[in-house]
Design a protein around this motif. Structure first.
Motif, mmCIF file in Angstrom:
data_model
loop_
_atom_site.group_PDB
_atom_site.id
_atom_site.type_symbol
_atom_site.label_atom_id
_atom_site.label_comp_id
_atom_site.label_asym_id
_atom_site.label_seq_id
_atom_site.Cartn_x
_atom_site.Cartn_y
_atom_site.Cartn_z
ATOM 1 N N GLY A 104 0.568 -1.424 0.012
ATOM 2 C CA GLY A 104 -0.010 0.079 -0.062
ATOM 3 C C GLY A 104 0.794 1.414 -0.108
ATOM 4 O O GLY A 104 0.406 2.339 -0.203
ATOM 5 N N LEU A 105 2.098 1.095 0.125
ATOM 6 C CA LEU A 105 3.065 2.309 0.233
ATOM 7 C C LEU A 105 3.195 2.933 -1.216
ATOM 8 O O LEU A 105 3.311 4.147 -1.318
ATOM 9 C CB LEU A 105 4.251 1.724 0.804
ATOM 10 N N THR A 106 2.923 2.154 -2.313
ATOM 11 C CA THR A 106 2.900 2.667 -3.486
ATOM 12 C C THR A 106 1.682 3.434 -3.950
ATOM 13 O O THR A 106 1.854 4.416 -4.552
ATOM 14 C CB THR A 106 2.693 1.473 -4.330
ATOM 15 N N ARG A 107 0.694 3.398 -3.161
ATOM 16 C CA ARG A 107 -0.432 4.279 -3.353
ATOM 17 C C ARG A 107 -0.219 5.599 -2.576
ATOM 18 O O ARG A 107 -0.742 6.670 -3.190
ATOM 19 C CB ARG A 107 -1.656 3.573 -2.303
ATOM 20 N N ILE A 108 0.725 5.564 -1.486
ATOM 21 C CA ILE A 108 1.057 6.821 -1.057
ATOM 22 C C ILE A 108 2.007 7.381 -1.669
ATOM 23 O O ILE A 108 1.979 8.839 -1.970
ATOM 24 C CB ILE A 108 1.582 6.752 0.560
ATOM 25 N N ILE A 109 2.937 6.828 -2.255
ATOM 26 C CA ILE A 109 3.770 7.432 -3.308
ATOM 27 C C ILE A 109 3.498 8.137 -4.436
ATOM 28 O O ILE A 109 3.996 9.101 -4.655
ATOM 29 C CB ILE A 109 5.052 6.347 -3.521
ATOM 30 N N THR A 110 2.475 7.289 -4.898
ATOM 31 C CA THR A 110 1.909 7.900 -6.227
ATOM 32 C C THR A 110 0.652 9.109 -5.951
ATOM 33 O O THR A 110 -0.119 9.297 -6.834
ATOM 34 C CB THR A 110 1.370 6.932 -7.351
ATOM 35 N N LEU A 111 0.634 9.356 -4.769
ATOM 36 C CA LEU A 111 -0.542 10.229 -4.123
ATOM 37 C C LEU A 111 -1.829 9.790 -4.542
ATOM 38 O O LEU A 111 -2.888 10.689 -4.910
ATOM 39 C CB LEU A 111 -0.316 11.660 -4.879
ATOM 40 N N GLY A 112 -2.081 8.325 -4.290
ATOM 41 C CA GLY A 112 -3.518 7.711 -4.407
ATOM 42 C C GLY A 112 -3.780 7.375 -5.713
ATOM 43 O O GLY A 112 -4.894 6.937 -6.027
ATOM 44 N N ILE A 113 -2.885 7.601 -6.936
ATOM 45 C CA ILE A 113 -3.282 7.398 -8.066
ATOM 46 C C ILE A 113 -3.275 5.766 -8.632
ATOM 47 O O ILE A 113 -4.228 5.244 -9.219
ATOM 48 C CB ILE A 113 -2.423 8.006 -9.320
ATOM 49 N N TRP A 114 -2.152 5.212 -8.193
ATOM 50 C CA TRP A 114 -1.962 3.788 -8.397
ATOM 51 C C TRP A 114 -1.504 2.886 -7.085
ATOM 52 O O TRP A 114 -0.977 3.558 -6.307
ATOM 53 C CB TRP A 114 -0.760 3.587 -9.373
ATOM 54 N N GLN A 115 -2.140 1.367 -6.930
ATOM 55 C CA GLN A 115 -1.739 0.915 -5.980
ATOM 56 C C GLN A 115 -1.189 -0.531 -6.554
ATOM 57 O O GLN A 115 -2.104 -1.101 -7.257
ATOM 58 C CB GLN A 115 -2.831 0.445 -4.933
ATOM 59 N N TRP A 116 -0.182 -0.890 -6.246
ATOM 60 C CA TRP A 116 0.315 -2.357 -6.650
ATOM 61 C C TRP A 116 -0.003 -3.390 -5.340
ATOM 62 O O TRP A 116 -0.134 -2.982 -4.334
ATOM 63 C CB TRP A 116 1.798 -2.472 -6.562
ATOM 64 N N CYS A 117 -0.455 -4.181 -5.837
ATOM 65 C CA CYS A 117 -1.250 -5.402 -5.024
ATOM 66 C C CYS A 117 -0.814 -6.724 -5.555
ATOM 67 O O CYS A 117 -1.523 -7.113 -6.283
ATOM 68 C CB CYS A 117 -2.663 -5.175 -4.944
ATOM 69 N N PRO A 118 0.211 -7.351 -4.892
ATOM 70 C CA PRO A 118 0.672 -8.647 -5.145
ATOM 71 C C PRO A 118 -0.681 -9.588 -4.427
ATOM 72 O O PRO A 118 -0.596 -9.980 -3.139
ATOM 73 C CB PRO A 118 1.846 -8.864 -4.590
#
Length: 129
Positions: A104-118
């Protein structure tokens, strides 16, 4: 008195963690009625990408708008590996999204635009003769 406060904090943390982790596993298909095993058994698991992108990809606004998944995880795609769907009994397909919590850190880094979820998809079924 201090020990009671520490105990309350730990109990709260454990309660919240258990609620979060149980919400990360979802059954896509689960046959409630179990039939006697009369043939071969098929099972497996596979890593899958369950990433999503915001419908309105504007930084910060993307945190509050709905997200759309890149790949739909469908139970039929995994149960086809076991054979013809009319011959499958005792089916279960489960998606485990626990890996999405640290990702979920990817969502924070991209300011909510994208979230990586394995995600991890597991399936099992019995195949009738």
């Amino acid at each position: 008195m201090r020990q009671k406060q520490v105990l309350r904090v730990w109990m709260s943390v454990l309660s919240i963690a258990s609620l979060l982790l149980t919400g990360c596993v979802k059954d896509l298909v689960k046959d409630d009625v179990k039939y006697p095993h009369t043939g071969a058994h098929c099972s497996g698991s596979e890593a899958s990408d369950d990433s999503s992108i915001a419908v309105l990809p504007v930084p910060l606004v993307a945190f509050v708008v709905p997200h759309v998944n890149f790949h739909d995880i469908k139970a039929d795609d995994y149960l086809k590996r076991c054979g013809d769907s009319t011959k499958l009994i005792n089916r279960q397909v489960t998606v485990n999204r626990i890996g999405c919590i640290p990702a979920g850190l990817t969502r924070i880094i991209t300011l909510g635009i994208w979230q990586w979820c394995p995600a991890r998809v597991s399936w099992e079924a019995d195949v009738k003769d």
